[in-house]
Write a protein that holds these residues in place. Sequence first.
Motif, PDB file in Angstrom:
ATOM      1  N   SER A  35       9.452   9.878   8.160  1.00 48.45           N
ATOM      2  CA  SER A  35       9.066  10.015   6.768  1.00 48.45           C
ATOM      3  C   SER A  35       7.384   9.737   6.527  1.00 48.45           C
ATOM      4  N   VAL A  36       6.967  10.538   5.952  1.00 42.00           N
ATOM      5  CA  VAL A  36       5.622  10.403   5.463  1.00 42.00           C
ATOM      6  C   VAL A  36       5.327   9.518   4.284  1.00 42.00           C
ATOM      7  N   LEU A  37       4.298   8.417   4.435  1.00 39.88           N
ATOM      8  CA  LEU A  37       4.517   7.280   3.639  1.00 39.88           C
ATOM      9  C   LEU A  37       3.090   7.549   2.923  1.00 39.88           C
ATOM     10  N   LEU A  38       3.043   7.580   1.451  1.00 42.87           N
ATOM     11  CA  LEU A  38       1.841   7.899   0.402  1.00 42.87           C
ATOM     12  C   LEU A  38       1.356   6.594  -0.032  1.00 42.87           C
ATOM     13  N   GLY A  39       0.074   6.399  -0.238  1.00 41.79           N
ATOM     14  CA  GLY A  39      -0.609   5.318  -0.762  1.00 41.79           C
ATOM     15  C   GLY A  39      -0.789   5.494  -2.414  1.00 41.79           C
ATOM     16  N   PRO A  40      -1.490   4.737  -3.121  1.00 41.98           N
ATOM     17  CA  PRO A  40      -1.510   4.589  -4.431  1.00 41.98           C
ATOM     18  C   PRO A  40      -2.189   5.980  -4.824  1.00 41.98           C
ATOM     19  N   ASP A  41      -3.260   6.669  -3.960  1.00 40.74           N
ATOM     20  CA  ASP A  41      -4.076   7.659  -4.535  1.00 40.74           C
ATOM     21  C   ASP A  41      -3.447   9.120  -4.055  1.00 40.74           C
ATOM     22  N   GLY A  42      -1.968   8.791  -3.660  1.00 38.43           N
ATOM     23  CA  GLY A  42      -1.344   9.961  -3.314  1.00 38.43           C
ATOM     24  C   GLY A  42      -1.515  10.803  -1.879  1.00 38.43           C
TER      25      GLY A  42
ATOM     26  N   GLU B  29       0.820  -1.267  -0.079  1.00 36.81           N
ATOM     27  CA  GLU B  29       0.071  -0.207   0.011  1.00 36.81           C
ATOM     28  C   GLU B  29       0.691   1.298   0.048  1.00 36.81           C
ATOM     29  N   ILE B  30       2.182   1.189  -0.030  1.00 38.00           N
ATOM     30  CA  ILE B  30       3.049   2.446   0.003  1.00 38.00           C
ATOM     31  C   ILE B  30       3.654   2.460  -1.406  1.00 38.00           C
ATOM     32  N   ASP B  31       3.355   3.713  -1.979  1.00 38.33           N
ATOM     33  CA  ASP B  31       3.845   3.779  -3.387  1.00 38.33           C
ATOM     34  C   ASP B  31       5.296   5.019  -3.532  1.00 38.33           C
ATOM     35  N   LEU B  32       5.033   5.988  -2.346  1.00 35.68           N
ATOM     36  CA  LEU B  32       6.166   7.050  -2.416  1.00 35.68           C
ATOM     37  C   LEU B  32       6.312   7.430  -0.856  1.00 35.68           C
ATOM     38  N   VAL B  33       7.505   7.695  -0.678  1.00 38.60           N
ATOM     39  CA  VAL B  33       7.954   8.300   0.378  1.00 38.60           C
ATOM     40  C   VAL B  33       7.874   9.728   0.035  1.00 38.60           C
ATOM     41  N   ASP B  34       6.918  10.480   0.712  1.00 39.39           N
ATOM     42  CA  ASP B  34       6.782  11.958   0.526  1.00 39.39           C
ATOM     43  C   ASP B  34       7.659  12.951   0.888  1.00 39.39           C
ATOM     44  N   SER B  35       8.251  12.844   2.272  1.00 47.45           N
ATOM     45  CA  SER B  35       9.209  13.615   2.894  1.00 47.45           C
ATOM     46  C   SER B  35       9.697  12.895   3.948  1.00 47.45           C
ATOM     47  N   THR B  36      10.945  13.347   4.188  1.00 48.60           N
ATOM     48  CA  THR B  36      11.500  13.233   5.593  1.00 48.60           C
ATOM     49  C   THR B  36      12.027  14.150   6.357  1.00 48.60           C
ATOM     50  N   ASP B  37      11.614  14.507   7.561  1.00 48.07           N
ATOM     51  CA  ASP B  37      12.112  15.539   8.390  1.00 48.07           C
ATOM     52  C   ASP B  37      12.800  14.855   9.449  1.00 48.07           C
ATOM     53  N   GLU B  38      13.741  15.857  10.212  1.00 48.79           N
ATOM     54  CA  GLU B  38      14.613  15.740  11.216  1.00 48.79           C
ATOM     55  C   GLU B  38      14.078  16.252  12.282  1.00 48.79           C
ATOM     56  N   TYR B  39      13.953  15.641  13.786  1.00 52.67           N
ATOM     57  CA  TYR B  39      13.539  16.432  14.883  1.00 52.67           C
ATOM     58  C   TYR B  39      14.555  15.831  16.085  1.00 52.67           C
ATOM     59  N   PHE B  40      14.661  16.580  16.923  1.00 54.61           N
ATOM     60  CA  PHE B  40      15.446  16.496  18.346  1.00 54.61           C
ATOM     61  C   PHE B  40      14.426  16.657  19.304  1.00 54.61           C
ATOM     62  N   LEU B  41      13.889  15.549  19.747  1.00 48.84           N
ATOM     63  CA  LEU B  41      12.621  15.411  20.723  1.00 48.84           C
ATOM     64  C   LEU B  41      13.233  15.293  22.175  1.00 48.84           C
ATOM     65  N   LYS B  42      12.773  15.971  22.791  1.00 46.65           N
ATOM     66  CA  LYS B  42      12.833  15.879  24.651  1.00 46.65           C
ATOM     67  C   LYS B  42      11.608  15.802  25.176  1.00 46.65           C
ATOM     68  N   ALA B  43      11.723  14.598  26.010  1.00 42.71           N
ATOM     69  CA  ALA B  43      10.383  14.378  26.567  1.00 42.71           C
ATOM     70  C   ALA B  43      10.726  14.048  28.078  1.00 42.71           C
ATOM     71  N   LEU B  44       9.715  14.531  29.037  1.00 40.45           N
ATOM     72  CA  LEU B  44       9.849  14.135  30.332  1.00 40.45           C
ATOM     73  C   LEU B  44       8.719  13.537  30.916  1.00 40.45           C
ATOM     74  N   TYR B  45       8.755  12.097  31.362  1.00 40.17           N
ATOM     75  CA  TYR B  45       7.569  11.462  31.621  1.00 40.17           C
ATOM     76  C   TYR B  45       7.176  11.670  33.080  1.00 40.17           C
ATOM     77  N   PHE B  46       6.062  11.553  33.310  1.00 43.45           N
ATOM     78  CA  PHE B  46       5.515  11.633  34.605  1.00 43.45           C
ATOM     79  C   PHE B  46       4.579  10.435  35.126  1.00 43.45           C
ATOM     80  N   ASP B  47       4.813  10.311  36.397  1.00 42.59           N
ATOM     81  CA  ASP B  47       4.140   8.895  37.130  1.00 42.59           C
ATOM     82  C   ASP B  47       4.348   9.220  38.501  1.00 42.59           C
TER      83      ASP B  47
END
Length: 535
Positions: free
Chosen positions: A125-132, A27-45
């Motif tokens: 990466s955003v993955l596109l189907g046959p319909d775009g 079901e994947i026809d195209l890799v539309d875009s790839t972006d880079e992030y630096f994520l910082k997460a603080l988990y609470f409990d």
Amino acid sequence: MSTFLEIEQTYAAPATTEVPDLTRIAEIDLVDSTDEYFLKALYFDTPDLRLAREKITLRRRTGGHDDGWHLKLPGREGRMEIGAALDESPDGETVPESLVQRVRAIVRTQPLVPVAEVDNHRRESVLLGPDGHPVAHFCDDRVDAEALLEGGETTSWREWELELTPETAGTAVGRGVLESGTEVFASVGARISDSPSKLVRALGSTMQTAPVPPRPTEFESPNADDDPFAGILTALVEARGRLLAADPGARTGRASAMRDMLTATREIRSLISLFADLFVNSEAGDERLDHLLHDAARLAALARVLEDADRAHEVDKRMRLLLDEDQTGLVGDDAPGRLTQATRSRLTRSRGRVVAALESEDYLAVLDDLDEVLAAPPAPERAERIKATAIIVREIKRAYIEFRNLRRDALDTIDDPAGTHRELAQLFGEMLVATQTLQTAATLARRLTPYRGSRLEEQAGKLVAVLGQAAVADDTAAVIHRRARQAARRGVDTFGYGVLYQAEMQRFGEVAEQADARRDKTRKAYRRFKKSIAG
């Protein structure tokens, strides 16, 4: 606040492995875009990790396109993610109240503190189907994490995530994408991760070394012919679970959740009473039994609040239906708006009272007491334990006799020329309570005794539904009457109000007749139950 269903699969990936050609995934026809992030997460409990033990994660994350607070709740198909904006927390370490309420029944009075910090270098990466159109997102994560509890360590790993878009989540296409992705990733050495979340992996050994809160014991399936005591404990654990499951939905005003919570509350009250009765002549009890009996009174107060909210929902729904069905053309412009405003205002107030009750110390104390008892319950002597069956039978007989006597009084009121509708409605309300008690006791009989309680449970439940309709009709008529009096004081023509009032009074009479017809089936089911006791 945002809410969406998250369906994804996580893979443990070797550190040096190249990401395969993602268009090999079905079901994947195209890799539309790839972006880079630096994520910082603080988990609470909580310090004893109550959320993590329930497979719930709560974090504050920055650095990506979805900066904010995220609460992830487990579900059958995927995880429900509830988001809140960063500015809902004044200092960045105080969890927004809108999210705390969703897990209050789990964390209760325990503080929510940072338990893990996770830094993530992500290529998405955003993955596109046959319909775009986007079908899924692929994330290549390189993670550095630190457990913040005592004895916590730092860890690093690489993982891949394949997350479906909202449009494909829960569909055949989405399932095909995940299945195919697993095969493609396995071909380059990546396997489905055995860790349920980044948080659990970040916590590491502290999941085992952190304090453990009281948790209900898993009791073996009971044999009603042998010892119903284990069945009482099992039923209490299950009813507690349904109460907690309904809690988040009840706080948001979902009618089905409030009804589920009401049913669980009634069952817990009956089970507490049954449980305590087994210790009347026993020396095995302790002060926790006194706490439970006090909790039963607290639950009665909660039940009244839930019943009011449930009734308010049904009256609001009934009023709108009554107005929609009116074909007389006699209802003026004044009535519809004022009537729906009245029922909507009552509904809003009743839902507010539900939230207040669920935020109260009394409710949280009930949950704590239940957990403490069910973690290590006292047990009476066997001679006392086997009395459970007799106690359930006694409760069924009492409830049925109460219903029968109230029905007789109702018939007398109908035949009495001096009898009033208010007296009749009051008796129907009391009949509803007695029948609810009968239904709950029949449920326990079905589960905990060798007797034939299922038919009685079914018929009592149907009778409860009909008597509930009578109560709704009476309440709806009362709203119309009050609004008509207010309209009259303003000099408004109240003829249309009278038309609606008479229509609803007629409905009350029709439902009352249905209840009497349903009573015969309940009586037959009760006799069948009594025969099963006799052998």
